[in-house]
Design a protein around this motif. Structure first.
Motif, PDB file in Angstrom:
ATOM      1  N   ARG A   1     102.975 133.334  29.250  1.00 39.51           N
ATOM      2  CA  ARG A   1     102.860 132.910  30.422  1.00 39.51           C
ATOM      3  C   ARG A   1     102.758 131.523  31.134  1.00 39.51           C
ATOM      4  NH1 ARG A   1     100.962 137.778  32.798  1.00 39.51           N
ATOM      5  NH2 ARG A   1     101.738 139.316  31.703  1.00 39.51           N
ATOM      6  N   ALA A   2     102.437 130.503  30.227  1.00 43.04           N
ATOM      7  CA  ALA A   2     102.481 129.115  30.410  1.00 43.04           C
ATOM      8  C   ALA A   2     101.709 128.604  31.580  1.00 43.04           C
ATOM      9  CB  ALA A   2     104.039 128.463  30.908  1.00 43.04           C
ATOM     10  N   PRO A   3     100.413 129.104  31.390  1.00 42.94           N
ATOM     11  CA  PRO A   3      99.159 128.642  32.486  1.00 42.94           C
ATOM     12  C   PRO A   3      98.921 127.130  32.674  1.00 42.94           C
ATOM     13  CG  PRO A   3      98.087 129.572  30.361  1.00 42.94           C
ATOM     14  CD  PRO A   3      99.559 129.552  30.161  1.00 42.94           C
ATOM     15  N   GLU A   4      98.147 126.778  33.251  1.00 45.33           N
ATOM     16  CA  GLU A   4      97.539 125.251  33.355  1.00 45.33           C
ATOM     17  C   GLU A   4      96.382 125.236  32.517  1.00 45.33           C
ATOM     18  OE1 GLU A   4      98.334 123.520  37.589  1.00 45.33           O
ATOM     19  OE2 GLU A   4      96.976 125.213  37.405  1.00 45.33           O
ATOM     20  N   VAL A   5      95.527 126.306  32.276  1.00 46.23           N
ATOM     21  CA  VAL A   5      94.336 126.407  31.420  1.00 46.23           C
ATOM     22  C   VAL A   5      94.257 127.852  30.880  1.00 46.23           C
ATOM     23  CG1 VAL A   5      91.901 126.139  31.608  1.00 46.23           C
ATOM     24  CG2 VAL A   5      93.068 124.820  33.094  1.00 46.23           C
ATOM     25  N   CYS A   6      93.703 127.790  29.733  1.00 44.50           N
ATOM     26  CA  CYS A   6      93.365 129.061  29.114  1.00 44.50           C
ATOM     27  C   CYS A   6      91.699 129.148  28.897  1.00 44.50           C
ATOM     28  CB  CYS A   6      93.861 129.234  27.673  1.00 44.50           C
ATOM     29  SG  CYS A   6      93.243 130.769  26.708  1.00 44.50           S
ATOM     30  N   LEU A   7      91.174 130.065  29.470  1.00 46.52           N
ATOM     31  CA  LEU A   7      89.629 130.284  29.332  1.00 46.52           C
ATOM     32  C   LEU A   7      89.575 131.357  28.307  1.00 46.52           C
ATOM     33  CD1 LEU A   7      86.969 129.821  30.292  1.00 46.52           C
ATOM     34  CD2 LEU A   7      87.169 131.736  32.026  1.00 46.52           C
TER      35      LEU A   7
ATOM     36  N   GLY B   1      91.042 121.121  19.537  1.00 52.81           N
ATOM     37  CA  GLY B   1      91.953 120.878  20.826  1.00 52.81           C
ATOM     38  C   GLY B   1      91.268 121.105  21.829  1.00 52.81           C
ATOM     39  N   ALA B   2      90.305 122.007  21.982  1.00 56.19           N
ATOM     40  CA  ALA B   2      89.744 122.369  23.328  1.00 56.19           C
ATOM     41  C   ALA B   2      89.197 121.100  24.091  1.00 56.19           C
ATOM     42  CB  ALA B   2      88.473 123.121  23.027  1.00 56.19           C
TER      43      ALA B   2
ATOM     44  N   PRO C   1     101.010 122.305  24.101  1.00 56.58           N
ATOM     45  CA  PRO C   1     100.068 121.106  24.204  1.00 56.58           C
ATOM     46  C   PRO C   1      99.543 120.766  25.341  1.00 56.58           C
ATOM     47  CG  PRO C   1     102.104 120.369  23.425  1.00 56.58           C
ATOM     48  CD  PRO C   1     102.385 121.811  23.408  1.00 56.58           C
ATOM     49  N   GLN C   2     100.443 121.125  26.494  1.00 61.32           N
ATOM     50  CA  GLN C   2     100.012 120.597  27.870  1.00 61.32           C
ATOM     51  C   GLN C   2      99.048 121.651  28.245  1.00 61.32           C
ATOM     52  OE1 GLN C   2     102.812 122.094  26.872  1.00 61.32           O
ATOM     53  NE2 GLN C   2     103.635 123.617  28.197  1.00 61.32           N
ATOM     54  N   VAL C   3      98.688 122.835  27.956  1.00 60.04           N
ATOM     55  CA  VAL C   3      97.813 123.645  28.226  1.00 60.04           C
ATOM     56  C   VAL C   3      96.370 123.379  27.831  1.00 60.04           C
ATOM     57  CG1 VAL C   3      97.021 126.006  28.083  1.00 60.04           C
ATOM     58  CG2 VAL C   3      99.516 125.561  28.121  1.00 60.04           C
TER      59      VAL C   3
END
Length: 228
Positions: free
Chosen positions: A46-52, A98-99, A75-77
């Motif tokens: 899905r290539a989101p900006e953020v993963c919660l 990496g969070a 790495p950009q997520v």
């Protein structure tokens, strides 16, 4: 402008409830799913900006392996962890993997939203009191030293070791430059080389990795020139 994100938790009901609340606040939720083990595949697709990412056991070994995988493959997520009140080691482990943030699971939705926005902007999203606990763990690690710390230490020059120690002590570029009597631009270059050699993306990640592997304890004698 809303954040484009995916929400993952081991409990689907929680993931869907969070997703619904964030949608109502204007964010674009690409997916809400369970379990956490499948988060990396979802993020890649899905290539989101953020993963919660929700977790119930932040102190368990391997709890943040999925975070490390996400950062390797996308790495950009930015990844924001949502979990119970953790031990300092749990926070340190999250950032070492990496969070970009850690939010308590009893936080109000406004707090979760602020963390998502900060993480998307490339900032660390963690409450000051949690950050203080994490740094206390980093500076006085209770984990055992291992061969990984020694391996990482061999990658650094003595000057880079000193930079790493100063980073772990919370010094910014200006203080590092003043303490080492070098130009700020030179200090910035040293910091970037340390991050590159350790394979991390931020100073907090570098400090967490150094603490987790015992590198910090080994670094002090190197800095003083007393390591055999």
């Amino acid at each position: 402008m809303g954040v484009r994100l995916v929400v993952v938790d081991d409990h689907r009901l929680l993931a869907e409830a969070l997703a619904s609340a964030l949608k109502l606040r204007g964010h674009r939720v690409l997916a809400a799913a369970a379990p956490v083990a499948g988060a990396a595949e979802l993020v890649v697709a899905r290539a989101p900006e953020v993963c919660l990412l929700g977790t119930a056991a932040p102190a368990e070994p391997g709890a943040f392996d999925v975070v490390a995988r996400i950062k390797r493959e996308r790495p950009q997520v930015a990844v924001v962890v949502l979990g119970p009140v953790p031990s300092p080691r749990g926070i340190a482990a999250a950032f070492a993997a990496g969070a970009s943030g850690y939010v308590r699971h009893d936080e109000r939705i406004e707090g979760v939203e602020r963390a998502l926005v900060k993480a998307r902007a490339g900032e660390s999203a963690v409450a000051p009191q949690l950050l203080q606990s994490a740094f206390a763990e980093l500076l006085n690690p209770s984990v055992r030293q291992d061969d990984e710390g020694q391996r990482l230490l061999r990658l650094l020059t003595q000057r880079e070791v000193e930079v790493l120690v100063r980073v772990a002590e919370g010094e910014d570029t200006r203080l590092i430059a003043a303490g080492m009597r070098i130009a700020p631009s030179t200090a910035r270059t040293h910091v970037q080389r340390v991050l590159m050699k350790l394979g991390v993306g931020s100073r907090l990640e570098a400090a967490a990795l150094a603490a987790r592997t015992g590198l910090l304890d080994r670094a002090v004698p190197v800095q003083r020139g007393t390591l055999p």
